[in-house]
Design a protein around this motif. Structure first.
Motif, PDB file in Angstrom:
ATOM      1  N   MET A   2       0.848  -1.189   0.000  1.00 35.30           N
ATOM      2  CA  MET A   2       0.000   0.000   0.000  1.00 35.30           C
ATOM      3  C   MET A   2       0.883   1.238   0.000  1.00 35.30           C
ATOM      4  N   PRO A   3       0.388   2.350  -0.566  1.00 34.05           N
ATOM      5  CA  PRO A   3       1.165   3.591  -0.548  1.00 34.05           C
ATOM      6  C   PRO A   3       1.196   4.205   0.842  1.00 34.05           C
ATOM      7  N   THR A   4       2.283   4.880   1.138  1.00 36.90           N
ATOM      8  CA  THR A   4       2.426   5.573   2.418  1.00 36.90           C
ATOM      9  C   THR A   4       2.083   7.051   2.243  1.00 36.90           C
ATOM     10  N   ASN A   5       2.174   7.788   3.321  1.00 37.77           N
ATOM     11  CA  ASN A   5       1.810   9.203   3.314  1.00 37.77           C
ATOM     12  C   ASN A   5       2.676   9.994   2.336  1.00 37.77           C
ATOM     13  N   ARG A   6       2.074  10.949   1.666  1.00 39.17           N
ATOM     14  CA  ARG A   6       2.785  11.828   0.741  1.00 39.17           C
ATOM     15  C   ARG A   6       1.998  13.128   0.572  1.00 39.17           C
ATOM     16  N   LYS A   7       2.647  14.117  -0.024  1.00 37.12           N
ATOM     17  CA  LYS A   7       2.006  15.408  -0.284  1.00 37.12           C
ATOM     18  C   LYS A   7       2.299  15.830  -1.722  1.00 37.12           C
ATOM     19  N   GLY A   8       1.410  16.638  -2.255  1.00 37.63           N
ATOM     20  CA  GLY A   8       1.623  17.179  -3.588  1.00 37.63           C
ATOM     21  C   GLY A   8       1.486  16.173  -4.702  1.00 37.63           C
ATOM     22  N   HIS A   9       0.828  15.044  -4.466  1.00 37.39           N
ATOM     23  CA  HIS A   9       0.593  14.045  -5.500  1.00 37.39           C
ATOM     24  C   HIS A   9      -0.679  14.409  -6.275  1.00 37.39           C
ATOM     25  N   SER A  10      -1.013  13.622  -7.273  1.00 34.74           N
ATOM     26  CA  SER A  10      -2.244  13.835  -8.035  1.00 34.74           C
ATOM     27  C   SER A  10      -3.095  12.580  -7.972  1.00 34.74           C
ATOM     28  N   ALA A  11      -4.408  12.739  -8.129  1.00 35.41           N
ATOM     29  CA  ALA A  11      -5.334  11.601  -8.124  1.00 35.41           C
ATOM     30  C   ALA A  11      -6.468  11.891  -9.091  1.00 35.41           C
ATOM     31  N   VAL A  12      -6.781  10.924  -9.949  1.00 34.92           N
ATOM     32  CA  VAL A  12      -7.887  11.030 -10.897  1.00 34.92           C
ATOM     33  C   VAL A  12      -8.670   9.725 -10.880  1.00 34.92           C
ATOM     34  N   ILE A  68     -10.540   6.877 -13.239  1.00 36.43           N
ATOM     35  CA  ILE A  68     -10.743   6.273 -14.549  1.00 36.43           C
ATOM     36  C   ILE A  68     -11.459   4.943 -14.337  1.00 36.43           C
ATOM     37  N   ASP A  69     -12.610   4.773 -15.004  1.00 38.28           N
ATOM     38  CA  ASP A  69     -13.468   3.612 -14.797  1.00 38.28           C
ATOM     39  C   ASP A  69     -13.836   3.523 -13.322  1.00 38.28           C
ATOM     40  N   SER A  70     -13.583   2.415 -12.669  1.00 39.43           N
ATOM     41  CA  SER A  70     -13.928   2.263 -11.251  1.00 39.43           C
ATOM     42  C   SER A  70     -12.670   2.188 -10.394  1.00 39.43           C
ATOM     43  N   ALA A  71     -11.714   3.061 -10.696  1.00 31.54           N
ATOM     44  CA  ALA A  71     -10.461   3.060  -9.945  1.00 31.54           C
ATOM     45  C   ALA A  71      -9.906   4.478  -9.825  1.00 31.54           C
ATOM     46  N   MET A  72      -9.129   4.696  -8.787  1.00 30.70           N
ATOM     47  CA  MET A  72      -8.412   5.951  -8.597  1.00 30.70           C
ATOM     48  C   MET A  72      -6.948   5.731  -8.955  1.00 30.70           C
ATOM     49  N   LEU A  73      -6.418   6.578  -9.837  1.00 26.83           N
ATOM     50  CA  LEU A  73      -5.004   6.526 -10.204  1.00 26.83           C
ATOM     51  C   LEU A  73      -4.285   7.668  -9.500  1.00 26.83           C
ATOM     52  N   MET A  74      -3.222   7.349  -8.785  1.00 20.95           N
ATOM     53  CA  MET A  74      -2.496   8.324  -7.988  1.00 20.95           C
ATOM     54  C   MET A  74      -1.022   8.326  -8.386  1.00 20.95           C
ATOM     55  N   TYR A  75      -0.518   9.531  -8.704  1.00 22.53           N
ATOM     56  CA  TYR A  75       0.868   9.606  -9.178  1.00 22.53           C
ATOM     57  C   TYR A  75       1.712  10.533  -8.308  1.00 22.53           C
ATOM     58  N   GLY A  76       2.962  10.074  -8.075  1.00 21.59           N
ATOM     59  CA  GLY A  76       3.997  10.907  -7.482  1.00 21.59           C
ATOM     60  C   GLY A  76       3.725  11.332  -6.061  1.00 21.59           C
ATOM     61  N   GLY A  77       4.152  12.561  -5.760  1.00 19.03           N
ATOM     62  CA  GLY A  77       4.038  13.097  -4.417  1.00 19.03           C
ATOM     63  C   GLY A  77       5.390  13.246  -3.754  1.00 19.03           C
ATOM     64  N   PHE A  78       5.437  14.048  -2.716  1.00 19.66           N
ATOM     65  CA  PHE A  78       6.663  14.244  -1.945  1.00 19.66           C
ATOM     66  C   PHE A  78       6.578  13.403  -0.681  1.00 19.66           C
ATOM     67  N   ILE A  79       7.529  12.491  -0.538  1.00 24.34           N
ATOM     68  CA  ILE A  79       7.571  11.602   0.623  1.00 24.34           C
ATOM     69  C   ILE A  79       8.725  12.026   1.512  1.00 24.34           C
ATOM     70  N   ASP A  80       8.448  12.180   2.790  1.00 18.82           N
ATOM     71  CA  ASP A  80       9.467  12.631   3.733  1.00 18.82           C
ATOM     72  C   ASP A  80      10.721  11.772   3.638  1.00 18.82           C
ATOM     73  N   ILE A  81      11.874  12.416   3.640  1.00 16.65           N
ATOM     74  CA  ILE A  81      13.211  11.812   3.551  1.00 16.65           C
ATOM     75  C   ILE A  81      13.517  11.368   2.114  1.00 16.65           C
ATOM     76  N   LYS A  82      12.587  10.669   1.479  1.00 21.05           N
ATOM     77  CA  LYS A  82      12.824  10.184   0.122  1.00 21.05           C
ATOM     78  C   LYS A  82      12.745  11.290  -0.918  1.00 21.05           C
ATOM     79  N   GLY A  83      11.953  12.323  -0.672  1.00 23.24           N
ATOM     80  CA  GLY A  83      11.789  13.402  -1.640  1.00 23.24           C
ATOM     81  C   GLY A  83      10.712  13.073  -2.663  1.00 23.24           C
ATOM     82  N   SER A  84      10.861  13.603  -3.888  1.00 28.48           N
ATOM     83  CA  SER A  84       9.866  13.385  -4.945  1.00 28.48           C
ATOM     84  C   SER A  84       9.788  11.907  -5.313  1.00 28.48           C
ATOM     85  N   SER A  85       8.564  11.433  -5.500  1.00 27.81           N
ATOM     86  CA  SER A  85       8.339  10.030  -5.823  1.00 27.81           C
ATOM     87  C   SER A  85       7.783   9.897  -7.231  1.00 27.81           C
TER      88      SER A  85
END
Length: 473
Positions: free
Chosen positions: A160-170, A172-189
């Motif tokens: 499962m994905p962990t906490n992040r900020k500044g990601h996007s979510a849309v 499509i059909d019956s699902a949510m697609l989530m991309y990227g985000g800023f993860i603490d320590i790791k930076g941009s994902s």
């Protein structure tokens, strides 16, 4: 549009109580001949009352059934409030955001709507605790409460994905697609996740460091869904602003880099929505302190960008980390099906007269000595019973007066009077009627783009709301 048609439309809007866009309607009708020539945008600020959320940025918004929902964000601190905005009546209602199933203070999170539920992800303040949980919350719109989402999961999740900020979510059909985000320590994902709404199961579409076929690490970007594809623009890759443009095809499961000649500059903190056969992108900036007010439009048909002109004297606000919400038939993009061009739609709704649908079914009136349902008459002003001096008054007194009482207070219409005894005999309430009317009008809203909040924001002030309209030839 002639003068008579403009007056008729404005009268219809005012009669239905649509406060938010009445001013827009008259202004647009007056300027229509000029606007048809160059199709500029018309911007208007909507003043808000004190009974509204405070101004903020890094919040989230989405629309459902004519309402706009806003959650969290930042003013001088991270916020936890949750609000519902009626576009029809220009009114705010604060919703409950407490309890075990509700989210905490959030900023730079995401929120999408799907079949009566709102799905919120991420935005928690970084800590060791937040990195060990999946920050997903679900709001039941019909029940108006937060619900636990674990109950729908078919099996225990190991990925499962962990906490992040500044990601996007849309969606499509019956699902949510989530991309990227800023993860603490790791930076941009560059993690690309899919949440199946039916099973509430997560799956990782891509995300390895070796996976270079895509936008790469990204946060503070924008993304929209249209015809089975997700379109992603700009954002931050590490600390550097981007202006690249990508498309994800859900059918072929592949990324494609799109040309961006004469398109927007490097942007972060902007917002985008789907509009007809195109994408609208507004605001953002190269830095936190350089917000812009440019409106861009990308045509899926010609695959070209153009900057949308602004009508003289109509100045859009400089905004960054704001939210954009599209309302009306042209903003109802199709998120399913093959990645193709959507069908053209009219800029204005069909204002034809529709028959009144009475969904109030009377309860059994035992005091009349009959278990059968009463017969409904067609309500009209000439059939209102204002006094006992009417023809066949004795007959009226034994039926109508028994039903509504002699102290009924009529107010101009047979459907608007005050009498508690009468209301108790019907299976709907005033709230039900108001809700139905709001939903009915919401289905016939004109095309509007709302810009809510964003920096610069004013402390201790109601949230900033701007509306924008486009007139396409």
């Amino acid at each position: 549009m002639n003068a008579a048609a403009a007056v008729s439309r404005e009268a219809t809007v005012r009669r239905r109580g649509t406060v938010g866009f009445t001013k827009w309607s008259s202004e647009l009708a007056r300027r229509m001949p000029v606007m048809n020539q160059s199709n500029p945008s018309l911007w208007t600020q909507l003043p808000q009352s004190s009974r509204s959320p405070c101004d903020r940025y890094k919040h989230v918004c989405c629309s459902y059934d004519g309402y706009v929902y806003i959650l969290g964000g930042r003013e001088s601190r991270c916020l936890r409030d949750f609000w519902k905005y009626s576009v029809v009546f220009n009114e705010w209602t604060e919703l409950n955001c407490t309890g075990e199933a509700a989210p905490e203070e959030l900023e730079e999170h995401s929120m999408v709507a799907h079949e009566g539920f709102l799905y919120v992800f991420g935005g928690l303040l970084d800590s060791a605790y937040t990195q060990c949980r999946c920050p997903l919350w679900v709001f039941d719109i019909a029940k108006q409460k937060w619900v636990h989402c674990q109950g729908k999961t078919s099996s225990s999740q190991t990925q499962m994905p962990t906490n992040r900020k500044g990601h996007s979510a849309v969606v499509i059909d019956s699902a949510m697609l989530m991309y990227g985000g800023f993860i603490d320590i790791k930076g941009s994902s560059q993690d690309f996740w899919r949440l199946d709404f039916d099973t509430m199961a997560w799956s990782l579409l891509s995300g390895s460091e070796q996976d270079s076929l895509g936008p790469g690490p990204r946060h503070s970007h924008s993304a929209i869904a249209c015809r089975g594809c997700m379109y992603l623009f700009g954002g931050l890759k590490g600390l550097r602003e981007q202006r690249d443009f990508w498309r994800w095809n859900s059918t072929s499961q592949t990324w494609s880099s799109l040309k961006n000649r004469s398109g927007p500059p490097r942007l972060m903190g902007h917002s985008a929505v789907a509009y007809k056969d195109s994408m609208l992108l507004f605001g953002g900036g190269e830095t936190q302190n350089s917000p812009k007010n440019c409106l861009w439009r990308y045509s899926f048909t010609t695959q070209t960008w153009r900057q949308v002109a602004t009508f003289p004297g109509s100045n859009p606000p400089d905004k960054i980390h704001h939210c954009c919400v599209g309302l009306g038939p042209s903003y109802k993009s199709t998120t399913s099906g093959p990645c193709s061009i959507s069908r053209p739609q009219l800029s204005f709704p069909d204002w034809k007269c529709r028959p009144f649908k009475n969904k109030c079914f009377p309860a059994t009136l035992s005091f009349l000595g009959s278990e059968a349902a009463i017969e409904l008459e067609t309500f009209s002003p000439d059939k209102c019973y204002h006094s006992k001096t009417r023809k066949n008054s004795s007959e009226v007194n034994t039926s109508k007066d028994a039903l509504i009482g002699t102290d009924a207070q009529w107010k101009g219409s047979c459907l608007t009077f005050e009498n508690k005894a009468f209301k108790k005999q019907w299976s709907c309430t005033e709230e039900d009627l108001l809700q139905e009317e709001n939903e009915d009008i919401a289905q016939h809203l004109p095309d509007l783009l709302l810009v809510l909040g964003g920096r610069p924001c004013t402390r201790h002030s109601p949230i900033s709301i701007w509306q924008m309209t486009l007139t396409d030839s």
